[in-house]
Design an enzyme around this catalytic site. Sequence first.
Site, short mmCIF file in Angstrom:
data_model
loop_
_atom_site.label_atom_id
_atom_site.label_comp_id
_atom_site.label_asym_id
_atom_site.label_seq_id
_atom_site.Cartn_x
_atom_site.Cartn_y
_atom_site.Cartn_z
N ASP A 1 32.63 9.40 -20.09
CA ASP A 1 31.90 8.87 -21.25
C ASP A 1 31.16 7.57 -20.95
OD1 ASP A 1 32.59 10.87 -23.16
OD2 ASP A 1 34.61 10.03 -23.28
N HIS B 1 41.69 6.59 -17.74
CA HIS B 1 41.89 8.02 -17.93
C HIS B 1 43.34 8.37 -17.68
CE1 HIS B 1 41.27 12.36 -17.62
NE2 HIS B 1 40.12 12.14 -18.23
C1 SDX Z 1 37.92 11.65 -22.35
O1 SDX Z 1 42.09 13.84 -20.95
C2 SDX Z 1 40.92 14.18 -20.61
O2 SDX Z 1 40.74 14.93 -19.72
C3 SDX Z 1 39.82 13.57 -21.46
C4 SDX Z 1 38.36 13.74 -20.95
C5 SDX Z 1 37.89 15.18 -21.04
O3 SDX Z 1 36.96 15.53 -20.32
O4 SDX Z 1 38.40 15.92 -21.88
O5 SDX Z 1 38.22 13.29 -19.64
C6 SDX Z 1 37.38 12.97 -21.88
O6 SDX Z 1 38.56 11.63 -23.38
C7 SDX Z 1 37.70 10.40 -21.55
C8 SDX Z 1 38.39 9.16 -22.10
C9 SDX Z 1 37.51 8.50 -23.14
N1 SDX Z 1 38.17 7.35 -23.80
C10 SDX Z 1 37.86 6.07 -23.55
O7 SDX Z 1 37.01 5.77 -22.71
C11 SDX Z 1 38.57 5.05 -24.42
C12 SDX Z 1 39.07 3.88 -23.56
N2 SDX Z 1 40.14 4.36 -22.73
C13 SDX Z 1 41.47 4.28 -23.15
O8 SDX Z 1 41.78 4.11 -24.47
C14 SDX Z 1 42.50 4.98 -22.28
O9 SDX Z 1 42.27 4.66 -20.96
C15 SDX Z 1 42.66 6.53 -22.42
C16 SDX Z 1 42.87 6.95 -23.85
C17 SDX Z 1 41.45 7.25 -21.86
C18 SDX Z 1 43.89 6.95 -21.59
O10 SDX Z 1 45.04 6.43 -22.17
P1 SDX Z 1 46.49 6.46 -21.47
O11 SDX Z 1 46.53 7.45 -20.37
O12 SDX Z 1 47.49 6.62 -22.54
O13 SDX Z 1 46.60 5.04 -20.78
P2 SDX Z 1 47.43 3.86 -21.29
O14 SDX Z 1 47.06 3.54 -22.69
O15 SDX Z 1 48.89 4.18 -21.02
O16 SDX Z 1 46.96 2.67 -20.36
C19 SDX Z 1 47.71 2.13 -19.29
C20 SDX Z 1 47.40 0.67 -19.25
C21 SDX Z 1 47.74 -0.06 -20.55
O17 SDX Z 1 48.00 -1.40 -20.20
P3 SDX Z 1 49.54 -1.91 -20.12
O18 SDX Z 1 50.17 -1.61 -21.46
O19 SDX Z 1 50.20 -1.12 -19.02
O20 SDX Z 1 49.45 -3.37 -19.85
O21 SDX Z 1 45.99 0.44 -19.06
C22 SDX Z 1 45.45 -0.25 -20.20
C23 SDX Z 1 46.46 -0.03 -21.32
O22 SDX Z 1 46.36 -1.04 -22.31
N3 SDX Z 1 44.16 0.38 -20.50
C24 SDX Z 1 43.05 -0.29 -20.81
C25 SDX Z 1 42.05 0.69 -20.96
N4 SDX Z 1 42.58 1.90 -20.76
C26 SDX Z 1 43.87 1.72 -20.48
N5 SDX Z 1 42.81 -1.60 -20.97
C27 SDX Z 1 41.55 -1.96 -21.30
N6 SDX Z 1 40.54 -1.07 -21.47
C28 SDX Z 1 40.76 0.24 -21.30
N7 SDX Z 1 39.78 1.13 -21.48
#
Ligand code: SDX
Length: 431
Positions: free
Chosen positions: A365, A308
Site C-alpha cells: 500500500d 506487515h
Molecule cells: C495489507 O496480511 C496481508 O497479507 C495484508 C496485505 C494483503 O495483500 O492482503 O499485504 C495488504 O493489509 C498491507 C498492510 C497495510 N496496513 C498498513 O500499512 C497500516 C500500518 N501497518 C500496521 O498497522 C501493521 O504493521 C500491520 C497491521 C500491517 C501488521 O500488524 P502486526 O503484524 O499485528 O504488527 P504489530 O502491530 O504486532 O507490530 C509489531 C511492532 C509493534 O511495536 P511494539 O509493540 O513491538 O513496540 O511494530 C510496530 C508495532 O507498534 N509497528 C509499527 C508499524 N507497524 C507495526 N510502528 C509504526 N508504524 C507502523 N506502520
Amino acid sequence: MANDDVAELKIGSKVYPLPIVAGTIGDEGLDIRKLRQDSGYITLDSGYGNTGACKSAITFIDGEKGILRYRGIPIEILAEKSTFVETSYLLIYGHLPNKAELSDFSNKLRYHSLIHEDMLHFYDGYPSTAHPMAILSSMVCSLSAYYPDSLDPKDPEQVDHLIPRVLSKLRTIAAYSYKKSIGQPVVYPRNSLRYCENFLHMMFAVPSEPYEVDPDIAAALNMLLILHADHEQNCSTSTVRLVGSSDANLFASIAAGICALWGPKHGGANQAVVEMLEEIQRNGGDVQKALALSKDKDSHFKLMGFGHRVYKNFDPRAKVIKAQCDTLLGKLKKADPLLDIARRLEEEALRDPYFADRKLYPNVDFYSGVLYRVLNIPINMYTVMFSLGRLPGWIAHWREMHLGGDERIGRPRQIYTGTVEAPYIPLMERR
Ligand code: SDX
C-alpha cells in the site's frame, strides 16, 4: 519429539502427540485438531499469528526472503508478462489457461459486464458523500438477489457460472459508483475493450466526448491488479473463507471480504498513505514529524503503508510498484511531489533503528496510492481498486475451500474471562 512426523505436548504428567503437517516448501505446523477432545485445552492466539486455518495450494509467501508466488509463478514474472484476466484464471483454476480456455474465460467476462438496470436505482439512495467501499460491498451482496437459482456453493456448475459474473460485474459496479459520486451519467461497458481498458472507459469516458484509453495507463492498471490479486490468508481472504464456511453464497462472502479490506490496517491503508503524504506536504514536507508520531505509543498513529504480519523484509510488490511509479511518471513526463515525500519517508524510516529493529518495511500500500494518483484514480476509489484486484484471490480461496472436502464451519473458541455467574436484579432494585 517422538519422531519426525509427530511432536509431543506435555501438560502435567500427560503427553499428547501432535502430528506434524508439512507443506511443499518448508511450512510446518502442528495439527491440534484433536487437542481439546484429548486434553481439554485449547490454544490462544489472538490475531492468528501462529495459527494455520487451512491448507492451500494457491499462493506461497516467504516473508523472511520477500518471495511471493501465485501457483508457483513468481509475482515479478506475472507482473511483467501476464494479464489480470490470465492471472485470475491461474489463481482460480490452478493453471495458466491455454488459448481456448483464455478465450472462453475472456468472452464470459465480456458477456457479463452489464448489471441489471434496476440496480442503477440503488445508487440514487446513497448520499453523494458515501464512501465507494460502502456502495461496493452492498451492491455486490445485492447481486445475490438476481441469481437466486445459482447460489449453491456445493454445485460446481453453478459456481462456475457465477465466477465470471462477479469478476465482470464488480468492475462495472466500481466504475458506476465513481460516476454517481461525481454526478456524471454512468458509462456502459464497451465489450470490444479488454478488461482494464473497459474499466478505464467506464471510469473516465463521458457521453458527450470521445475518449481514448491511454495504453500506458491501461498497462500500469493491469500490473497493479495482478500485484493485488492474492496474498494467501490475509484478513479479507480469511473473512471470505470464514463467511463462506457457513455455506453463505459467493456474493455474500465477497461482500464480507470487501468490508474487511476497507479497514486502514488492511486495504484501506492505500488511501490512508496518500492522506498521510498530503498532510506531510501541507506541513512543509517534514517527514521526521510523522516518523516521531508513529513511534510514540501514546499517539495511536502508525506509519501507513509500513509493516506487515508476514513480510519481515521488503514486500516484493512494493518494489515493483515503486519502479512502475518512476517509469510511468517518466513516460508521461510528469512529476509528483508526493512520490518525492514517499521516497524520503521510506529512506528515513529504513535508517531509523525503531523500524529496523522491528523489521518494518514498505508494504504493497505504500506506493500503490501514488501510482493510482498517476492513473488519475480519485483517492476514495483506491481501496475499491484493491478490491477489484483481490477479487480473483477471494474467489480462488472460496472455491478451494468448497472443493477441498475437509471444510468445517469456522468457529473459534475463547478463554472466557467474565463474571462466573450473576443474579438478575429487577430494574427497580438496581443502583
Ligand atoms: C495489507 O496480511 C496481508 O497479507 C495484508 C496485505 C494483503 O495483500 O492482503 O499485504 C495488504 O493489509 C498491507 C498492510 C497495510 N496496513 C498498513 O500499512 C497500516 C500500518 N501497518 C500496521 O498497522 C501493521 O504493521 C500491520 C497491521 C500491517 C501488521 O500488524 P502486526 O503484524 O499485528 O504488527 P504489530 O502491530 O504486532 O507490530 C509489531 C511492532 C509493534 O511495536 P511494539 O509493540 O513491538 O513496540 O511494530 C510496530 C508495532 O507498534 N509497528 C509499527 C508499524 N507497524 C507495526 N510502528 C509504526 N508504524 C507502523 N506502520
